[in-house]
Write an enzyme that holds these catalytic residues in place. Structure first.
Site, PDB file in Angstrom:
ATOM      1  N   SER A  66       0.834  -1.207   0.000  1.00  0.00           N
ATOM      2  CA  SER A  66       0.000   0.000   0.000  1.00  0.00           C
ATOM      3  C   SER A  66       0.870   1.260   0.000  1.00  0.00           C
ATOM      4  CB  SER A  66      -0.988  -0.038   1.168  1.00  0.00           C
ATOM      5  OG  SER A  66      -1.997   0.931   1.000  1.00  0.00           O
ATOM      6  N   HIS A 109      -5.666  -0.958  -3.653  1.00  0.00           N
ATOM      7  CA  HIS A 109      -7.047  -1.188  -3.186  1.00  0.00           C
ATOM      8  C   HIS A 109      -8.086  -0.827  -4.249  1.00  0.00           C
ATOM      9  CE1 HIS A 109      -4.904  -1.524   0.573  1.00  0.00           C
ATOM     10  NE2 HIS A 109      -4.607  -0.237   0.581  1.00  0.00           N
TER      11      HIS A 109
END
Length: 206
Positions: A120, A161
């Site tokens: 991330s 995501h």
């Protein structure tokens, strides 16, 4: 030799990482930087990532670069064969990396063969500039950060995501604003980007 493993959510791509670790015969020791999560309320993914590495018999060496001295951080980076940077707030992460003057050292170590694993925020900072992530991350949490130039390890900008709850709307907004300006690479939680020098592939764990 540049070897990177970039993902949205490490727990969802464990099978891909196991293959990656076997392919590159990774030394079973990893320097684990959870700093991006310091300013986040939800941090379970950090524990998950660390536990998975431990289950895979990695010796996990945690290092919060915000808390450690620059000397200690630089010594540990100089010795690391594998670096893992976890998720959280990308702006805060970059601020702390810059505060300790670590970007040039990380680039140098990667060029020397240190394997880089980014989850991330850790994947986002592999890009040249992180400003595009302001829709996803609160940049006010990094009040001392004055520029957004990052590691520049890849010529694309990871958008983690993609299509995943609760990030559906903000990832779509990011695409709407930046797709014409940047080479956005959209990653679901089940995908990882494997980088070998200047070549890369996107792989799916399902």
């Amino acid at each position: 030799m540049k070897t990177l493993f970039l993902c949205s959510y490490f727990a969802k791509v464990q099978p891909l990482f196991e293959k990656f670790a076997e392919q590159y015969e990774l030394e079973k020791k990893v320097l684990f930087i959870p700093t991006a999560g310091d300013v986040e309320e939800y941090r379970d993914y950090i524990d998950e990532g660390r536990d998975i590495l431990a289950d895979l018999q990695f010796d996990v060496v945690p290092l919060d670069i915000a808390a450690a001295t620059e000397t200690v951080v630089r010594e540990k980076l100089a010795q690391a064969s594998c670096l893992y940077i976890s998720g959280g707030n990308t702006f805060y992460l970059l601020q702390e990396l810059k505060r300790k003057n670590l970007l040039p050292l990380i680039r140098k170590r990667i060029n020397q063969g240190m394997v880089y694993i980014g989850e991330s925020a850790g994947a986002i900072i592999a890009s040249k500039d992180i400003f595009y992530s302001h829709i996803m991350d609160d940049k006010s949490l990094a009040s001392d950060l004055t520029d957004y130039a990052a590691l520049g390890l890849v010529d694309f900008s990871v958008l983690p995501h993609w299509g995943e709850s609760p990030f559906e709307e903000i990832t779509e907004q990011t695409v709407a604003v930046y797709e014409g300006q940047l080479k956005l690479l959209k990653l679901t939680n089940q995908q990882a980007v494997l980088v070998n020098d200047d070549n890369y592939t996107v792989e799916n764990s399902q």
